[in-house]
Design a protein around this motif. Structure first.
Motif, mmCIF file in Angstrom:
data_model
loop_
_atom_site.group_PDB
_atom_site.id
_atom_site.type_symbol
_atom_site.label_atom_id
_atom_site.label_comp_id
_atom_site.label_asym_id
_atom_site.label_seq_id
_atom_site.Cartn_x
_atom_site.Cartn_y
_atom_site.Cartn_z
ATOM 1 N N ILE A 68 15.397 -12.536 92.613
ATOM 2 C CA ILE A 68 16.597 -12.720 93.423
ATOM 3 C C ILE A 68 17.131 -14.109 93.108
ATOM 4 N N THR A 69 18.379 -14.164 92.630
ATOM 5 C CA THR A 69 18.938 -15.429 92.160
ATOM 6 C C THR A 69 19.547 -16.274 93.265
ATOM 7 N N PHE A 70 20.070 -15.627 94.324
ATOM 8 C CA PHE A 70 20.583 -16.386 95.453
ATOM 9 C C PHE A 70 20.591 -15.529 96.707
ATOM 10 N N VAL A 71 20.619 -16.215 97.847
ATOM 11 C CA VAL A 71 20.753 -15.592 99.156
ATOM 12 C C VAL A 71 21.902 -16.312 99.847
ATOM 13 N N ALA A 72 22.812 -15.552 100.468
ATOM 14 C CA ALA A 72 23.962 -16.158 101.138
ATOM 15 C C ALA A 72 24.185 -15.500 102.490
ATOM 16 N N LEU A 73 24.613 -16.303 103.453
ATOM 17 C CA LEU A 73 25.020 -15.787 104.752
ATOM 18 C C LEU A 73 26.517 -16.024 104.889
ATOM 19 N N LEU A 74 27.266 -14.936 105.079
ATOM 20 C CA LEU A 74 28.706 -15.014 105.278
ATOM 21 C C LEU A 74 29.023 -14.639 106.709
ATOM 22 N N THR A 75 29.747 -15.515 107.400
ATOM 23 C CA THR A 75 30.186 -15.242 108.757
ATOM 24 C C THR A 75 31.708 -15.174 108.750
ATOM 25 N N GLY A 76 32.305 -15.057 109.911
ATOM 26 C CA GLY A 76 33.755 -14.967 109.996
ATOM 27 C C GLY A 76 34.469 -16.196 109.480
ATOM 28 N N ASP A 77 33.819 -17.370 109.554
ATOM 29 C CA ASP A 77 34.506 -18.596 109.145
ATOM 30 C C ASP A 77 33.675 -19.523 108.259
ATOM 31 N N GLY A 78 32.580 -19.037 107.696
ATOM 32 C CA GLY A 78 31.766 -19.910 106.862
ATOM 33 C C GLY A 78 30.836 -19.155 105.934
ATOM 34 N N MET A 79 30.285 -19.898 104.971
ATOM 35 C CA MET A 79 29.332 -19.327 104.024
ATOM 36 C C MET A 79 28.275 -20.378 103.718
ATOM 37 N N ILE A 81 25.002 -20.710 101.053
ATOM 38 C CA ILE A 81 24.350 -20.061 99.910
ATOM 39 C C ILE A 81 23.144 -20.899 99.500
ATOM 40 N N ARG A 82 22.064 -20.212 99.204
ATOM 41 C CA ARG A 82 20.830 -20.872 98.764
ATOM 42 C C ARG A 82 20.405 -20.283 97.418
ATOM 43 N N LYS A 83 20.293 -21.130 96.415
ATOM 44 C CA LYS A 83 19.853 -20.734 95.083
ATOM 45 C C LYS A 83 18.360 -20.484 95.112
ATOM 46 N N GLN A 84 17.906 -19.458 94.406
ATOM 47 C CA GLN A 84 16.486 -19.137 94.290
ATOM 48 C C GLN A 84 16.087 -19.227 92.819
ATOM 49 N N TYR A 85 14.813 -19.392 92.575
ATOM 50 C CA TYR A 85 14.326 -19.589 91.219
ATOM 51 C C TYR A 85 13.176 -18.636 90.925
ATOM 52 N N PRO A 86 13.070 -18.198 89.661
ATOM 53 C CA PRO A 86 11.963 -17.306 89.314
ATOM 54 C C PRO A 86 10.625 -18.021 89.486
ATOM 55 N N GLU A 87 9.614 -17.224 89.767
ATOM 56 C CA GLU A 87 8.241 -17.674 89.933
ATOM 57 C C GLU A 87 8.029 -18.485 91.199
ATOM 58 N N LEU A 102 24.339 -10.831 105.299
ATOM 59 C CA LEU A 102 23.370 -11.516 104.460
ATOM 60 C C LEU A 102 23.450 -10.850 103.092
ATOM 61 N N LEU A 103 23.777 -11.611 102.070
ATOM 62 C CA LEU A 103 23.894 -11.078 100.711
ATOM 63 C C LEU A 103 22.845 -11.698 99.807
ATOM 64 N N TRP A 104 22.410 -10.944 98.822
ATOM 65 C CA TRP A 104 21.512 -11.469 97.798
ATOM 66 C C TRP A 104 21.759 -10.725 96.507
ATOM 67 N N TYR A 105 21.438 -11.422 95.397
ATOM 68 C CA TYR A 105 21.669 -10.857 94.070
ATOM 69 C C TYR A 105 20.350 -10.734 93.323
ATOM 70 N N CYS A 106 20.007 -9.507 92.956
ATOM 71 C CA CYS A 106 18.821 -9.227 92.147
ATOM 72 C C CYS A 106 19.249 -9.213 90.686
ATOM 73 N N SER A 107 18.536 -9.917 89.840
ATOM 74 C CA SER A 107 18.916 -10.029 88.432
ATOM 75 C C SER A 107 18.909 -8.694 87.697
ATOM 76 N N LYS A 108 18.229 -7.682 88.213
ATOM 77 C CA LYS A 108 18.213 -6.361 87.575
ATOM 78 C C LYS A 108 19.056 -5.320 88.307
ATOM 79 N N HIS A 109 19.124 -5.392 89.627
ATOM 80 C CA HIS A 109 19.735 -4.313 90.403
ATOM 81 C C HIS A 109 21.068 -4.647 91.051
ATOM 82 N N GLY A 110 21.498 -5.899 90.997
ATOM 83 C CA GLY A 110 22.814 -6.257 91.484
ATOM 84 C C GLY A 110 22.850 -6.878 92.860
ATOM 85 N N LEU A 111 24.044 -6.839 93.466
ATOM 86 C CA LEU A 111 24.337 -7.495 94.732
ATOM 87 C C LEU A 111 24.117 -6.542 95.903
#
Length: 116
Positions: A68-79, A81-87, A102-111
């Protein structure tokens, strides 16, 4: 903010966000926005409220090839985002400044997203 668009470069992993449609390019290629998929029950991240934060964790694979490359929380008026690293284990705290997506991006499966 809940409708923020994400553009992710497949070459370098750059994450670009925009609040509306945009012409975005990276590494010499035009990027299309990635549509988030609603996470199924087995795909959701674990979210606990600890003090004034959301503690987010997962047993998701975190290898150089699949993480998972990043995790983000989006609200009505803000965002936030936290970068994640392999291993590294996926364990992150995000200030609980409201409910939203709450959104996250998997390097193989998407957002993916889930509501919090």
């Amino acid at each position: 903010m809940k409708h923020t668009k994400f553009y992710i470069c497949p070459n370098c992993g750059n994450v670009i966000s925009a609040m509306a449609d945009a012409g975005v390019s990276c590494c010499g290629k035009r990027l299309e926005d990635i549509q988030p998929k609603k996470a199924e029950e087995g795909e959701k991240l674990s979210v606990e409220k600890i003090e004034q934060d959301y503690f987010i964790s997962s047993a998701h694979e975190m290898t150089k090839e699949h993480y998972i490359t990043f995790v983000a929380l989006l609200t009505g008026d803000g965002m936030m985002i936290r970068k994640q690293y392999p291993e590294w284990d996926l364990q992150v705290r995000i200030p609980a400044f409201g409910h939203g997506k709450l959104l996250w991006y998997c390097s193989k499966h998407g957002l993916f997203y889930q509501n919090v």
